[in-house]
Scaffold this active site. Structure first.
Site, mmCIF file in Angstrom:
data_model
loop_
_atom_site.group_PDB
_atom_site.id
_atom_site.type_symbol
_atom_site.label_atom_id
_atom_site.label_comp_id
_atom_site.label_asym_id
_atom_site.label_seq_id
_atom_site.Cartn_x
_atom_site.Cartn_y
_atom_site.Cartn_z
ATOM 1 N N THR A 87 0.869 -1.175 0.000
ATOM 2 C CA THR A 87 0.000 0.000 0.000
ATOM 3 C C THR A 87 0.905 1.223 0.000
ATOM 4 O O THR A 87 1.649 1.428 0.966
ATOM 5 C CB THR A 87 -0.888 0.029 1.254
ATOM 6 O OG1 THR A 87 -1.621 -1.200 1.321
ATOM 7 C CG2 THR A 87 -1.858 1.189 1.203
ATOM 8 N N LYS A 162 -7.916 1.287 -3.147
ATOM 9 C CA LYS A 162 -7.582 0.873 -1.773
ATOM 10 C C LYS A 162 -7.810 2.026 -0.785
ATOM 11 O O LYS A 162 -8.429 1.848 0.263
ATOM 12 C CB LYS A 162 -6.115 0.416 -1.749
ATOM 13 C CG LYS A 162 -5.478 0.291 -0.391
ATOM 14 C CD LYS A 162 -5.650 -1.072 0.207
ATOM 15 C CE LYS A 162 -5.129 -1.113 1.634
ATOM 16 N NZ LYS A 162 -5.304 -2.360 2.297
ATOM 17 N N LYS A 237 -2.091 4.978 8.548
ATOM 18 C CA LYS A 237 -1.267 5.048 7.328
ATOM 19 C C LYS A 237 -2.163 5.249 6.093
ATOM 20 O O LYS A 237 -1.919 6.128 5.273
ATOM 21 C CB LYS A 237 -0.448 3.752 7.172
ATOM 22 C CG LYS A 237 0.284 3.674 5.847
ATOM 23 C CD LYS A 237 0.917 2.325 5.557
ATOM 24 C CE LYS A 237 1.450 2.320 4.124
ATOM 25 N NZ LYS A 237 2.041 1.049 3.717
HETATM 26 P P1 NAD Z 1 6.214 -5.606 7.271
HETATM 27 O O1 NAD Z 1 6.880 -4.420 7.869
HETATM 28 O O2 NAD Z 1 5.934 -6.809 8.115
HETATM 29 O O3 NAD Z 1 7.032 -6.101 5.961
HETATM 30 C C1 NAD Z 1 7.757 -5.257 5.119
HETATM 31 C C2 NAD Z 1 9.082 -5.937 4.824
HETATM 32 O O4 NAD Z 1 9.827 -5.173 3.888
HETATM 33 C C3 NAD Z 1 9.989 -6.091 6.075
HETATM 34 O O5 NAD Z 1 10.269 -7.464 6.301
HETATM 35 C C4 NAD Z 1 11.228 -5.275 5.723
HETATM 36 O O6 NAD Z 1 12.433 -5.837 6.238
HETATM 37 C C5 NAD Z 1 11.192 -5.323 4.210
HETATM 38 N N1 NAD Z 1 11.973 -4.254 3.591
HETATM 39 C C6 NAD Z 1 12.006 -2.937 3.906
HETATM 40 N N2 NAD Z 1 12.855 -2.289 3.087
HETATM 41 C C7 NAD Z 1 13.364 -3.201 2.237
HETATM 42 C C8 NAD Z 1 14.294 -3.137 1.169
HETATM 43 N N3 NAD Z 1 14.866 -1.986 0.798
HETATM 44 N N4 NAD Z 1 14.607 -4.289 0.515
HETATM 45 C C9 NAD Z 1 14.037 -5.475 0.883
HETATM 46 N N5 NAD Z 1 13.152 -5.601 1.888
HETATM 47 C C10 NAD Z 1 12.812 -4.461 2.556
HETATM 48 O O7 NAD Z 1 4.838 -5.048 6.645
HETATM 49 P P2 NAD Z 1 3.559 -5.910 6.197
HETATM 50 O O8 NAD Z 1 2.570 -5.933 7.305
HETATM 51 O O9 NAD Z 1 4.002 -7.165 5.545
HETATM 52 O O10 NAD Z 1 2.949 -4.929 5.094
HETATM 53 C C11 NAD Z 1 3.490 -4.810 3.790
HETATM 54 C C12 NAD Z 1 2.614 -3.884 2.960
HETATM 55 O O11 NAD Z 1 1.290 -4.430 2.922
HETATM 56 C C13 NAD Z 1 2.476 -2.470 3.531
HETATM 57 O O12 NAD Z 1 2.507 -1.561 2.463
HETATM 58 C C14 NAD Z 1 1.139 -2.498 4.248
HETATM 59 O O13 NAD Z 1 0.542 -1.232 4.328
HETATM 60 C C15 NAD Z 1 0.352 -3.446 3.362
HETATM 61 N N6 NAD Z 1 -0.752 -4.146 4.040
HETATM 62 C C16 NAD Z 1 -0.558 -4.724 5.259
HETATM 63 C C17 NAD Z 1 -1.619 -5.372 5.875
HETATM 64 C C18 NAD Z 1 -1.441 -6.038 7.224
HETATM 65 O O14 NAD Z 1 -2.459 -6.424 7.828
HETATM 66 N N7 NAD Z 1 -0.240 -6.202 7.728
HETATM 67 C C19 NAD Z 1 -2.869 -5.450 5.235
HETATM 68 C C20 NAD Z 1 -3.024 -4.888 3.978
HETATM 69 C C21 NAD Z 1 -1.950 -4.225 3.378
#
Ligand code: NAD
Length: 290
Positions: A87, A162, A237
């Site tokens: 997102t 979204k 967010k």
């Molecule tokens: P998270 O923080 O658990 O995962 C993000 C990952 O990206 C981390 O493991 C981090 O180490 C990695 N990362 C950061 N910078 C990086 C880079 N330069 N290279 C490689 N890896 C890198 O977050 P999440 O909960 O998995 O969410 C991911 C996305 O999905 C977000 O944009 C969030 O808004 C969206 N989202 C999350 C949910 C939820 O319930 N968690 C639901 C819908 C959408």
């Protein structure tokens, strides 16, 4: 298919695992998290992109997406698809897509609805923006990771769908919670309130499917001491992204603005961080009219 997967956090790891389980060859990279079962570890984002037909990103925000895309795009084979499921702001989604297309790639933004549970169960909903060719190529992957995918139009339109959806969700949750808090003070039993509203014109997903009152309606995070579910931090967010987008196109969104301010106070100044977004109900109950 040969798939590169960058960002193996709470959402990315189960999504990558589901792809690997169905026989796709998945090479993953994350700065901090080890690769989940079935996913081969790459040494960098570019390494994960090498020879991949589709590269999926699942990253925290638009700034990180833009930086990672700079590494991925030159490493990807011509005609491959860059599929961002994070997102992020609409502007970043459109900028990355046009860079990818200029480099001879296909691109799609496809943020998801549904949390960690849906990612693990393969029941996410994808809202996608991008060309017909990009959507068609990645559609079989949506079928593995999710239960529904809607092609919403050109690049950025997935992110637009979204944030519009989640702006409605945030506003509606606040409305539902403040109505319960008012009902309490008027001496109206919460179960009676649910029985009436869930079958009357005030019904909504937040009342009927995700009721913020413990012990009322179907089981929801309210019944688990407001453990998320969908965290208030993530709602904040998405609301902020909605307001950033609204500002960019001069759209009047007063309810979205008010919801953003309320979730900002809740998460950053009160005790809302780490709680489900429906914990607005005890917040309202504990407050007096200002
Ligand atoms: P998270 O923080 O658990 O995962 C993000 C990952 O990206 C981390 O493991 C981090 O180490 C990695 N990362 C950061 N910078 C990086 C880079 N330069 N290279 C490689 N890896 C890198 O977050 P999440 O909960 O998995 O969410 C991911 C996305 O999905 C977000 O944009 C969030 O808004 C969206 N989202 C999350 C949910 C939820 O319930 N968690 C639901 C819908 C959408």
């Amino acid at each position: 298919m040969k798939i590169g997967f960058v960002g193996l956090g709470n959402m990315g790891a189960p999504m990558a695992m589901n792809l690997a389980k169905t026989g796709h060859s998945v090479v993953g990279f994350d700065l901090a998290t080890p690769c989940p079962e079935g996913v081969t570890a790459a040494t960098s984002a570019a390494d994960a992109a090498n020879e991949a037909e589709v590269v999926i990103t699942m990253l925290p925000n638009g700034t990180i997406l833009r930086a990672v895309a700079q590494e991925l795009i030159p490493a990807m084979a011509s005609g491959a698809v860059l599929l961002d499921c994070s997102t992020v702001d609409v502007e970043s989604a459109r900028a990355v897509a046009s860079q990818a297309e200029e480099a001879g790639l296909l691109a799609a933004d496809a943020p998801v609805s549904g949390g960690i549970g849906a990612a693990a169960a393969g029941t996410l909903t994808f809202m996608a923006g991008g060309s017909e060719a990009a959507f068609t190529k990645v559609e079989p992957l949506f079928d593995v990771m999710g239960q529904k995918a809607v092609h919403c139009g050109p690049s950025g339109n997935g992110q637009a769908a979204k944030i519009c959806n989640n702006m409605i969700l945030g506003v509606t949750m606040i409305g539902t919670c403040e109505a319960f808090a008012l009902a309490d003070k008027l001496g109206l039993d919460r179960q009676k309130m649910f029985d009436v509203v869930s079958t009357s014109s005030g019904y909504s997903w937040t009342m009927n499917a995700y009721c913020p009152a413990p012990g009322v309606g179907p089981t929801s995070p309210a019944d688990n001491d407001y453990q998320p579910g969908f965290a208030a931090d993530l709602m904040l967010k998405d609301l902020r992204l909605s307001q950033q987008a609204a500002k960019g196109v001069d759209a009047d969104t007063p309810m979205g603005q008010a919801a953003t301010a309320l979730y900002a106070s809740f998460v950053e100044e009160e005790d809302g961080a780490g709680k489900d977004f429906s914990a607005m109900l005890p917040r309202f109950v504990s407050r007096r009219r200002t």
